[in-house]
Design a protein around this motif. Structure first.
Motif, PDB file in Angstrom:
ATOM      1  N   TYR A  27      -0.403  25.747 -43.450  1.00 22.69           N
ATOM      2  CA  TYR A  27      -1.597  24.804 -43.481  1.00 22.69           C
ATOM      3  C   TYR A  27      -2.011  24.232 -41.983  1.00 22.69           C
ATOM      4  CZ  TYR A  27      -1.462  24.505 -48.265  1.00 22.69           C
ATOM      5  OH  TYR A  27      -1.497  24.447 -49.752  1.00 22.69           O
ATOM      6  N   ARG A  28      -3.097  24.088 -41.648  1.00 18.27           N
ATOM      7  CA  ARG A  28      -3.255  23.317 -40.348  1.00 18.27           C
ATOM      8  C   ARG A  28      -3.116  21.668 -40.794  1.00 18.27           C
ATOM      9  NH1 ARG A  28      -7.312  26.671 -36.880  1.00 18.27           N
ATOM     10  NH2 ARG A  28      -6.732  28.746 -37.495  1.00 18.27           N
ATOM     11  N   VAL A  29      -2.401  20.935 -40.316  1.00 22.13           N
ATOM     12  CA  VAL A  29      -2.085  19.666 -40.498  1.00 22.13           C
ATOM     13  C   VAL A  29      -2.881  18.932 -39.484  1.00 22.13           C
ATOM     14  CG1 VAL A  29      -0.051  17.825 -41.265  1.00 22.13           C
ATOM     15  CG2 VAL A  29       0.090  20.340 -41.573  1.00 22.13           C
ATOM     16  N   HIS A  30      -3.465  17.697 -40.023  1.00 25.02           N
ATOM     17  CA  HIS A  30      -4.289  16.875 -38.967  1.00 25.02           C
ATOM     18  C   HIS A  30      -4.035  15.498 -39.591  1.00 25.02           C
ATOM     19  CE1 HIS A  30      -6.817  19.594 -36.683  1.00 25.02           C
ATOM     20  NE2 HIS A  30      -6.476  20.276 -37.720  1.00 25.02           N
ATOM     21  N   SER A  31      -4.121  14.550 -38.734  1.00 32.08           N
ATOM     22  CA  SER A  31      -3.999  12.942 -39.332  1.00 32.08           C
ATOM     23  C   SER A  31      -4.853  12.478 -40.452  1.00 32.08           C
ATOM     24  CB  SER A  31      -4.402  12.157 -38.021  1.00 32.08           C
ATOM     25  OG  SER A  31      -4.375  10.965 -38.479  1.00 32.08           O
ATOM     26  N   GLY A  32      -4.281  11.984 -41.287  1.00 35.83           N
ATOM     27  CA  GLY A  32      -5.026  11.550 -42.400  1.00 35.83           C
ATOM     28  C   GLY A  32      -5.671  10.159 -42.531  1.00 35.83           C
ATOM     29  N   LEU A  33      -5.706   9.457 -41.286  1.00 34.52           N
ATOM     30  CA  LEU A  33      -5.936   8.157 -41.007  1.00 34.52           C
ATOM     31  C   LEU A  33      -7.415   7.785 -41.682  1.00 34.52           C
ATOM     32  CD1 LEU A  33      -5.347   5.470 -40.105  1.00 34.52           C
ATOM     33  CD2 LEU A  33      -6.373   6.034 -38.003  1.00 34.52           C
ATOM     34  N   GLN A  34      -8.378   8.697 -41.573  1.00 32.52           N
ATOM     35  CA  GLN A  34      -9.823   8.603 -42.088  1.00 32.52           C
ATOM     36  C   GLN A  34      -9.693   8.670 -43.479  1.00 32.52           C
ATOM     37  OE1 GLN A  34     -12.081  11.589 -40.164  1.00 32.52           O
ATOM     38  NE2 GLN A  34     -11.605  13.048 -41.753  1.00 32.52           N
ATOM     39  N   PHE A  35      -8.704   9.169 -44.346  1.00 36.36           N
ATOM     40  CA  PHE A  35      -8.749   9.265 -45.790  1.00 36.36           C
ATOM     41  C   PHE A  35      -7.792   8.153 -46.289  1.00 36.36           C
ATOM     42  CE2 PHE A  35     -10.154  13.313 -44.296  1.00 36.36           C
ATOM     43  CZ  PHE A  35     -11.441  13.369 -44.933  1.00 36.36           C
ATOM     44  N   GLU A  38      -1.316   9.751 -44.427  1.00 34.73           N
ATOM     45  CA  GLU A  38      -0.741   9.933 -43.076  1.00 34.73           C
ATOM     46  C   GLU A  38      -1.206  11.279 -42.727  1.00 34.73           C
ATOM     47  OE1 GLU A  38       1.803   6.882 -44.948  1.00 34.73           O
ATOM     48  OE2 GLU A  38       1.099   8.725 -45.713  1.00 34.73           O
ATOM     49  N   LEU A  39      -1.504  12.248 -43.664  1.00 31.99           N
ATOM     50  CA  LEU A  39      -2.012  13.624 -43.185  1.00 31.99           C
ATOM     51  C   LEU A  39      -2.910  14.193 -44.252  1.00 31.99           C
ATOM     52  CD1 LEU A  39       1.981  15.092 -42.750  1.00 31.99           C
ATOM     53  CD2 LEU A  39       0.398  14.316 -41.001  1.00 31.99           C
ATOM     54  N   VAL A  40      -3.576  15.152 -43.660  1.00 35.51           N
ATOM     55  CA  VAL A  40      -4.598  16.254 -44.497  1.00 35.51           C
ATOM     56  C   VAL A  40      -4.099  17.405 -44.236  1.00 35.51           C
ATOM     57  CG1 VAL A  40      -6.273  14.425 -44.863  1.00 35.51           C
ATOM     58  CG2 VAL A  40      -6.563  15.815 -42.762  1.00 35.51           C
ATOM     59  N   LEU A  41      -4.334  18.245 -45.132  1.00 35.74           N
ATOM     60  CA  LEU A  41      -4.086  19.824 -45.104  1.00 35.74           C
ATOM     61  C   LEU A  41      -5.282  20.583 -45.037  1.00 35.74           C
ATOM     62  CD1 LEU A  41      -0.962  19.928 -47.228  1.00 35.74           C
ATOM     63  CD2 LEU A  41      -0.986  19.247 -44.829  1.00 35.74           C
ATOM     64  N   TYR A  42      -5.338  21.524 -44.035  1.00 35.80           N
ATOM     65  CA  TYR A  42      -6.517  22.454 -44.040  1.00 35.80           C
ATOM     66  C   TYR A  42      -6.181  23.775 -44.304  1.00 35.80           C
ATOM     67  CZ  TYR A  42      -9.461  18.803 -42.120  1.00 35.80           C
ATOM     68  OH  TYR A  42     -10.138  17.609 -41.700  1.00 35.80           O
ATOM     69  N   ALA A  43      -6.665  24.438 -45.032  1.00 33.61           N
ATOM     70  CA  ALA A  43      -6.210  26.041 -45.407  1.00 33.61           C
ATOM     71  C   ALA A  43      -6.597  27.158 -44.280  1.00 33.61           C
ATOM     72  CB  ALA A  43      -6.668  26.634 -46.883  1.00 33.61           C
ATOM     73  N   ASP A  44      -7.694  26.477 -43.437  1.00 34.92           N
ATOM     74  CA  ASP A  44      -8.177  27.338 -42.487  1.00 34.92           C
ATOM     75  C   ASP A  44      -8.736  26.289 -41.203  1.00 34.92           C
ATOM     76  OD1 ASP A  44      -9.187  29.416 -41.007  1.00 34.92           O
ATOM     77  OD2 ASP A  44     -10.666  29.911 -42.132  1.00 34.92           O
ATOM     78  N   ASP A  45      -9.487  26.719 -40.547  1.00 33.36           N
ATOM     79  CA  ASP A  45     -10.043  25.837 -39.195  1.00 33.36           C
ATOM     80  C   ASP A  45     -10.906  24.868 -39.831  1.00 33.36           C
ATOM     81  OD1 ASP A  45     -11.705  25.114 -37.123  1.00 33.36           O
ATOM     82  OD2 ASP A  45     -11.131  26.532 -35.983  1.00 33.36           O
ATOM     83  N   PRO A  46     -10.570  23.450 -39.564  1.00 35.39           N
ATOM     84  CA  PRO A  46     -11.383  22.489 -39.907  1.00 35.39           C
ATOM     85  C   PRO A  46     -13.008  22.294 -39.869  1.00 35.39           C
ATOM     86  CG  PRO A  46      -9.357  21.772 -38.915  1.00 35.39           C
ATOM     87  CD  PRO A  46      -9.501  23.153 -38.641  1.00 35.39           C
ATOM     88  N   SER A  47     -13.248  23.459 -38.864  1.00 36.18           N
ATOM     89  CA  SER A  47     -14.800  23.698 -38.567  1.00 36.18           C
ATOM     90  C   SER A  47     -15.345  24.509 -39.575  1.00 36.18           C
ATOM     91  CB  SER A  47     -15.031  23.983 -37.242  1.00 36.18           C
ATOM     92  OG  SER A  47     -14.444  25.375 -36.973  1.00 36.18           O
ATOM     93  N   ARG A  48     -14.536  25.218 -40.345  1.00 43.23           N
ATOM     94  CA  ARG A  48     -14.911  25.958 -41.557  1.00 43.23           C
ATOM     95  C   ARG A  48     -14.841  25.741 -42.862  1.00 43.23           C
ATOM     96  NH1 ARG A  48     -12.628  31.778 -40.663  1.00 43.23           N
ATOM     97  NH2 ARG A  48     -13.912  32.285 -42.178  1.00 43.23           N
ATOM     98  N   VAL A  49     -13.672  24.885 -43.234  1.00 45.77           N
ATOM     99  CA  VAL A  49     -13.370  24.252 -44.344  1.00 45.77           C
ATOM    100  C   VAL A  49     -13.166  22.790 -44.299  1.00 45.77           C
ATOM    101  CG1 VAL A  49     -12.752  26.510 -45.153  1.00 45.77           C
ATOM    102  CG2 VAL A  49     -10.827  24.880 -44.031  1.00 45.77           C
ATOM    103  N   HIS A  50     -13.321  22.148 -45.433  1.00 44.60           N
ATOM    104  CA  HIS A  50     -12.954  20.680 -45.850  1.00 44.60           C
ATOM    105  C   HIS A  50     -11.202  20.927 -46.099  1.00 44.60           C
ATOM    106  CE1 HIS A  50     -16.751  18.837 -45.514  1.00 44.60           C
ATOM    107  NE2 HIS A  50     -17.510  19.861 -46.457  1.00 44.60           N
ATOM    108  N   SER A  51     -10.665  19.918 -46.161  1.00 48.32           N
ATOM    109  CA  SER A  51      -9.444  19.893 -46.508  1.00 48.32           C
ATOM    110  C   SER A  51      -9.054  19.392 -48.010  1.00 48.32           C
ATOM    111  CB  SER A  51      -8.468  18.718 -45.737  1.00 48.32           C
ATOM    112  OG  SER A  51      -9.346  17.253 -46.189  1.00 48.32           O
ATOM    113  N   ASP A  52      -8.221  20.130 -48.630  1.00 52.77           N
ATOM    114  CA  ASP A  52      -8.111  19.825 -50.068  1.00 52.77           C
ATOM    115  C   ASP A  52      -7.139  18.843 -50.332  1.00 52.77           C
ATOM    116  OD1 ASP A  52     -10.041  21.979 -51.140  1.00 52.77           O
ATOM    117  OD2 ASP A  52      -8.390  23.608 -50.505  1.00 52.77           O
ATOM    118  N   PHE A  53      -6.166  18.470 -49.544  1.00 56.19           N
ATOM    119  CA  PHE A  53      -4.969  18.037 -49.920  1.00 56.19           C
ATOM    120  C   PHE A  53      -5.095  16.553 -48.685  1.00 56.19           C
ATOM    121  CE2 PHE A  53      -3.803  21.990 -51.188  1.00 56.19           C
ATOM    122  CZ  PHE A  53      -3.663  21.797 -52.554  1.00 56.19           C
ATOM    123  N   CYS A  54      -4.629  15.368 -49.472  1.00 55.19           N
ATOM    124  CA  CYS A  54      -4.069  14.133 -48.519  1.00 55.19           C
ATOM    125  C   CYS A  54      -2.638  14.088 -48.789  1.00 55.19           C
ATOM    126  CB  CYS A  54      -4.930  13.024 -49.044  1.00 55.19           C
ATOM    127  SG  CYS A  54      -6.813  12.994 -48.355  1.00 55.19           S
TER     128      CYS A  54
END
Length: 143
Positions: A27-35, A38-54
């Motif tokens: 996964y591509r792991v980013h900060s989940g602060l906006q949600f 702690e973290l959000v998970l992306y299956a691909d580049d965040p510019s191409r997909v939304h994250s499926d998991f918080c």
């Protein structure tokens, strides 16, 4: 980095261990602060997909408040995501029998072995979806 035992690990340590765990899973792991997590998970580049998991990372003391889980579950439903509760545990016994050795995260100085237990909490509004490794693109594409 200081010597961190399971007794004196910080929240930041647990988040770092969890980040490494999910990165190792692809996964591509980013900060989940906006949600609100702690973290959000992306299956691909965040510019191409939304994250499926918080991801909510359980504090080092292991406390898990049901009100926090209820609040996070309601928040992730409104964003179309699934909540994952991640619990970091130090590996203190031989884990080679019946466990996935490649899921061990080395962390600290000196390095210690950790595993991250995952609990997915989904509702009918945010169905549980597995990351499709072969496609390389998440399930929620941006339009």
């Amino acid at each position: 980095m200081s010597n961190k035992s399971s007794i004196n690990r910080t929240d930041s340590d647990n988040i770092s261990i969890t980040r490494t765990h999910f990165t190792n899973k692809g996964y591509r792991v980013h900060s989940g602060l906006q949600f609100g997590c702690e973290l959000v998970l992306y299956a691909d580049d965040p510019s191409r997909v939304h994250s499926d998991f918080c991801v909510h990372v359980v504090p080092p003391d292991g406390s898990l408040d049901w009100r926090m889980i209820q609040t996070l579950t309601r928040l992730v439903v409104s964003t179309g995501k699934t909540l994952i509760v991640a619990n970091v545990k130090e590996v203190t016994e031989d884990i080679t029998e019946g466990k996935e050795v490649d899921m061990i995260v080395m962390y600290g100085d000196p390095p210690r072995r950790y595993v991250v237990e995952e609990l997915a909490i989904a509702t009918e509004h945010a169905p549980f979806r597995h990351k499709n490794v072969m496609k390389g693109v998440g399930l929620q594409t941006k339009h």
